[in-house]
Design an enzyme around this catalytic site. Structure first.
Site, PDB file in Angstrom:
ATOM      1  N   HIS A  72       0.848  -1.201   0.000  1.00 49.12           N
ATOM      2  CA  HIS A  72       0.000   0.000   0.000  1.00 49.12           C
ATOM      3  C   HIS A  72       0.886   1.255   0.000  1.00 49.12           C
ATOM      4  CE1 HIS A  72      -4.198  -1.542   1.440  1.00 49.12           C
ATOM      5  NE2 HIS A  72      -3.686  -2.307   0.498  1.00 49.12           N
ATOM      6  N   TYR A 200      -9.599   5.475   6.985  1.00 46.44           N
ATOM      7  CA  TYR A 200      -9.813   5.869   8.391  1.00 46.44           C
ATOM      8  C   TYR A 200     -10.909   6.941   8.389  1.00 46.44           C
ATOM      9  CZ  TYR A 200      -5.309   3.726   9.703  1.00 46.44           C
ATOM     10  OH  TYR A 200      -4.273   2.847   9.954  1.00 46.44           O
ATOM     11  N   PRO A 292      -4.497   1.177  18.498  1.00 47.69           N
ATOM     12  CA  PRO A 292      -4.176   0.671  17.151  1.00 47.69           C
ATOM     13  C   PRO A 292      -4.395   1.686  16.025  1.00 47.69           C
ATOM     14  CG  PRO A 292      -6.147  -0.370  17.991  1.00 47.69           C
ATOM     15  CD  PRO A 292      -5.600   0.461  19.106  1.00 47.69           C
ATOM     16  N   LYS A 296       0.757   0.706  15.040  1.00 48.11           N
ATOM     17  CA  LYS A 296       2.133   0.671  15.546  1.00 48.11           C
ATOM     18  C   LYS A 296       2.437  -0.518  16.454  1.00 48.11           C
ATOM     19  CE  LYS A 296       3.534   3.873  13.256  1.00 48.11           C
ATOM     20  NZ  LYS A 296       3.791   3.069  12.054  1.00 48.11           N
ATOM     21  N   TYR A 384       3.692   6.996   9.871  1.00 49.87           N
ATOM     22  CA  TYR A 384       2.891   5.805   9.584  1.00 49.87           C
ATOM     23  C   TYR A 384       3.748   4.706   8.938  1.00 49.87           C
ATOM     24  CZ  TYR A 384      -1.335   3.154   8.443  1.00 49.87           C
ATOM     25  OH  TYR A 384      -2.324   2.183   8.388  1.00 49.87           O
TER      26      TYR A 384
HETATM   27  P1  FAS Z   1       1.530 -10.738  22.207  1.00 54.08           P
HETATM   28  O1  FAS Z   1       0.528 -10.304  23.234  1.00 54.08           O
HETATM   29  O2  FAS Z   1       1.118 -10.854  20.776  1.00 54.08           O
HETATM   30  O3  FAS Z   1       2.183 -12.125  22.608  1.00 54.08           O
HETATM   31  C1  FAS Z   1       2.489 -12.404  23.957  1.00 54.08           C
HETATM   32  C2  FAS Z   1       2.454 -13.921  24.116  1.00 54.08           C
HETATM   33  O4  FAS Z   1       2.902 -14.238  25.436  1.00 54.08           O
HETATM   34  C3  FAS Z   1       1.047 -14.491  23.982  1.00 54.08           C
HETATM   35  O5  FAS Z   1       1.037 -15.565  23.078  1.00 54.08           O
HETATM   36  C4  FAS Z   1       0.688 -14.911  25.403  1.00 54.08           C
HETATM   37  O6  FAS Z   1      -0.139 -16.058  25.423  1.00 54.08           O
HETATM   38  C5  FAS Z   1       2.052 -15.222  25.997  1.00 54.08           C
HETATM   39  N1  FAS Z   1       2.086 -15.094  27.454  1.00 54.08           N
HETATM   40  C6  FAS Z   1       1.504 -14.137  28.228  1.00 54.08           C
HETATM   41  N2  FAS Z   1       1.772 -14.363  29.528  1.00 54.08           N
HETATM   42  C7  FAS Z   1       2.551 -15.474  29.577  1.00 54.08           C
HETATM   43  C8  FAS Z   1       3.146 -16.210  30.641  1.00 54.08           C
HETATM   44  N3  FAS Z   1       2.989 -15.838  31.919  1.00 54.08           N
HETATM   45  N4  FAS Z   1       3.868 -17.321  30.339  1.00 54.08           N
HETATM   46  C9  FAS Z   1       4.045 -17.702  29.033  1.00 54.08           C
HETATM   47  N5  FAS Z   1       3.503 -17.049  27.977  1.00 54.08           N
HETATM   48  C10 FAS Z   1       2.767 -15.945  28.257  1.00 54.08           C
HETATM   49  N6  FAS Z   1      -1.576  -3.777  16.750  1.00 54.08           N
HETATM   50  C11 FAS Z   1      -1.660  -3.189  15.528  1.00 54.08           C
HETATM   51  O7  FAS Z   1      -0.641  -2.724  15.017  1.00 54.08           O
HETATM   52  N7  FAS Z   1      -2.866  -3.133  14.866  1.00 54.08           N
HETATM   53  C12 FAS Z   1      -4.013  -3.684  15.397  1.00 54.08           C
HETATM   54  O8  FAS Z   1      -5.079  -3.629  14.791  1.00 54.08           O
HETATM   55  C13 FAS Z   1      -3.968  -4.312  16.654  1.00 54.08           C
HETATM   56  N8  FAS Z   1      -5.088  -4.886  17.201  1.00 54.08           N
HETATM   57  C14 FAS Z   1      -4.989  -5.487  18.436  1.00 54.08           C
HETATM   58  C15 FAS Z   1      -6.122  -6.093  19.044  1.00 54.08           C
HETATM   59  C16 FAS Z   1      -6.025  -6.677  20.321  1.00 54.08           C
HETATM   60  C17 FAS Z   1      -7.238  -7.320  20.955  1.00 54.08           C
HETATM   61  C18 FAS Z   1      -4.794  -6.658  21.007  1.00 54.08           C
HETATM   62  C19 FAS Z   1      -4.683  -7.249  22.408  1.00 54.08           C
HETATM   63  C20 FAS Z   1      -3.675  -6.070  20.419  1.00 54.08           C
HETATM   64  C21 FAS Z   1      -3.762  -5.488  19.117  1.00 54.08           C
HETATM   65  N9  FAS Z   1      -2.662  -4.911  18.499  1.00 54.08           N
HETATM   66  C22 FAS Z   1      -2.712  -4.321  17.290  1.00 54.08           C
HETATM   67  C23 FAS Z   1      -1.403  -4.926  19.136  1.00 54.08           C
HETATM   68  C24 FAS Z   1      -0.790  -6.291  18.899  1.00 54.08           C
HETATM   69  O9  FAS Z   1      -0.679  -6.531  17.516  1.00 54.08           O
HETATM   70  C25 FAS Z   1       0.516  -6.320  19.623  1.00 54.08           C
HETATM   71  O10 FAS Z   1       1.269  -5.135  19.400  1.00 54.08           O
HETATM   72  C26 FAS Z   1       1.351  -7.521  19.260  1.00 54.08           C
HETATM   73  O11 FAS Z   1       0.584  -8.675  19.462  1.00 54.08           O
HETATM   74  C27 FAS Z   1       2.590  -7.480  20.149  1.00 54.08           C
HETATM   75  O12 FAS Z   1       3.218  -8.701  20.037  1.00 54.08           O
HETATM   76  P2  FAS Z   1       3.942  -9.357  21.324  1.00 54.08           P
HETATM   77  O13 FAS Z   1       4.725  -8.306  22.022  1.00 54.08           O
HETATM   78  O14 FAS Z   1       4.580 -10.571  20.811  1.00 54.08           O
HETATM   79  O15 FAS Z   1       2.756  -9.677  22.361  1.00 54.08           O
HETATM   80  C1  PHB Z   2      -5.975  -3.915  10.780  1.00 49.34           C
HETATM   81  O1  PHB Z   2      -6.096  -4.212   9.572  1.00 49.34           O
HETATM   82  O2  PHB Z   2      -6.197  -4.737  11.688  1.00 49.34           O
HETATM   83  C2  PHB Z   2      -5.556  -2.512  11.164  1.00 49.34           C
HETATM   84  C3  PHB Z   2      -5.084  -1.653  10.182  1.00 49.34           C
HETATM   85  C4  PHB Z   2      -4.692  -0.374  10.534  1.00 49.34           C
HETATM   86  C5  PHB Z   2      -4.797   0.035  11.853  1.00 49.34           C
HETATM   87  C6  PHB Z   2      -5.270  -0.836  12.838  1.00 49.34           C
HETATM   88  C7  PHB Z   2      -5.648  -2.117  12.486  1.00 49.34           C
HETATM   89  O3  PHB Z   2      -4.425   1.299  12.204  1.00 49.34           O
END
Ligand code: FAS
Ligand code: PHB
Length: 389
Positions: A72, A200, A292, A296, A384
């Site tokens: 994109h 957006y 989100p 980032k 971005y």
């Molecule tokens: P993660 O949370 O992905 O991974 C952590 C891992 O550690 C998990 O698998 C968990 O099960 C494990 N864990 C936790 N506690 C533990 C323990 N005590 N023992 C062993 N394992 C354990 N970011 C965007 O850029 N765009 C989005 O649209 C977006 N939407 C999101 C929606 C939701 C609901 C959430 C919660 C986050 C979202 N994010 C988004 C942010 C997300 O993408 C995070 O930045 C990304 O998952 C970060 O990755 P990790 O740091 O690996 O953490």
């Molecule tokens: C997504 O596709 O999940 C998405 C894209 C852009 C954002 C947040 C989430 O800023």
């Protein structure tokens, strides 16, 4: 048992770190509390910065991303029913790749399994010991048995609710937090997206985002009150509200269908400092959370891992701990810029409950300025697509 680096968490941060270290001959073990399929079932991010793409390729997990990811060159921001394109490529020379976090996770899991590096799924009651000594250890239980492993370093990639940050004495940690009075209700649907690029939307009924995972799979978000739950919404109600927030052209392209996934994510800004305590390092959501709106979250996890992996490789190859000593300060410098950008995008695009008339006028002026100023668009675009590491 003994290894060089114990990684807690098999999300994108843990898996990416594991692969980058493995490719430099550094032994790791990943301890993940959930089953593998549970980790793969989480639908989260969708936008990859070029720095993240480069690290995934360096980890040897970029083939499918390059083949299936969508490049994109810009995005659209809609206000008052009119869309304005921000030209990433024209303004910064850079693009982003649309490729779901779930697929990134799957690709990293596959390459880790292929190289035989160990991951323990359903590792429960993970406990970290002696992080201020030169020989920390980690304990866990699995299948009713107890395990322990000695190591040189522990990296907490265990997300916001993980055990790692909680292992650091509270009086040695500074935390900064802002909770937003709304959440994002997200839906995944096997239907083509309404547009080539993301839209957006700042609407008087609330924020909406039209995103995608491929040319046949779309991801939509609606701002909703923080007290609501995903199960409060039927698919029909979601489509009806989305239709109210989109412009007529987008509505005419909207193809609705049964949701594959529906979830509600609270929005939060959070940073924990420092990201190192003795032989324990924090990376990704274990150390910081962004709303989100700026796409980032996943990308910050990648940049933390990019900085930390190089520091650990430097240590094992040259015995210099300069990189480890500067990790927290270098990572935080980039994190805070992303926190600022994510907060700014959230303020600009959401209907803030109990916002005063003055606040709404400021928001409208901010958007009008953005749409008319190349400098403002360049500033948004360079944040971005991703600031330098
Ligand atoms: P993660 O949370 O992905 O991974 C952590 C891992 O550690 C998990 O698998 C968990 O099960 C494990 N864990 C936790 N506690 C533990 C323990 N005590 N023992 C062993 N394992 C354990 N970011 C965007 O850029 N765009 C989005 O649209 C977006 N939407 C999101 C929606 C939701 C609901 C959430 C919660 C986050 C979202 N994010 C988004 C942010 C997300 O993408 C995070 O930045 C990304 O998952 C970060 O990755 P990790 O740091 O690996 O953490
Ligand atoms: C997504 O596709 O999940 C998405 C894209 C852009 C954002 C947040 C989430 O800023």
């Amino acid at each position: 048992m003994r290894t060089q680096v114990v990684i807690i968490g098999s999300g994108p941060a843990g898996l990416l770190l594991g692969q980058l270290l493995h490719k430099s001959g550094i032994d790791t073990i990943i301890l993940e509390q959930k089953p593998k399929d549970y980790v793969l079932g989480r639908i989260r991010a969708g936008v990859l910065e070029q720095g993240t793409v480069a690290l995934i390729e360096e980890a040897g997990a970029g083939v499918r991303m390059r083949h299936e990811g969508l490049v994109h060159d810009g995005t659209e921001i809609e206000f008052g029913g009119i869309r304005h394109r921000i030209d990433f490529k024209g303004l910064t020379g850079k693009s982003v790749i649309i490729y779901g976090q779930t697929e990134v996770t799957r690709d990293l899991m596959d390459v880790r399994e292929a190289c035989g590096a160990p991951t323990v799924y359903e590792a429960l009651d993970v406990g970290i010991r002696d992080i201020e000594s030169e020989s920390p250890s980690v304990r866990w239980s699995a299948d009713g048995k107890k395990f322990a492993i000695d190591c040189d370093y522990v990296v907490g990639c265990d997300g916001f609710h993980g055990v790692s940050r909680q292992t650091i004495p509270a009086n040695r940690l500074r935390t900064y937090e802002r909770a937003y009075p709304f959440g994002w209700l997200g839906i995944l649907v096997e239907k083509p997206p309404v547009s080539e690029e993301l839209i957006y939307v700042n609407h008087e009924r609330g924020f909406a985002l039209c995103s995608m995972r491929s040319r046949t799979r779309s991801r939509y978000y609606l701002q909703c009150p923080i007290e609501e739950h995903a199960e409060d919404w039927t698919d029909g109600q979601f489509w009806e509200e989305l239709t109210r927030r989109l412009d007529p052209q987008a509505v005419s392209k909207l193809q609705t269908g049964p949701s594959i996934e529906k979830s509600l994510a609270p929005l939060r800004s959070f940073v924990a400092e420092p990201m190192r305590f003795g032989r324990l390092f924090l990376a990704g959501d274990a150390a910081h959370i962004v709303p989100p709106t700026g796409a980032k979250g996943l990308n910050l996890a990648a940049s933390d891992v990019g900085i930390l992996s190089r520091a650990l490789i430097e240590l094992y190859k040259t015995n210099s701990d300069a990189g480890l000593d500067s990790y927290s300060q270098r990572a935080l410098a980039r994190i805070w810029k992303a926190e600022r950008f994510s907060w700014q995008m959230t303020q600009l695009l959401h209907l803030v409950p109990d916002a005063s008339g003055f606040d709404r006028k400021l928001q409208a002026a901010g958007l009008e300025y953005l749409f008319k100023s190349t400098a403002a668009q360049t500033a948004l675009a360079e944040n971005y697509v991703g600031l330098p590491y």
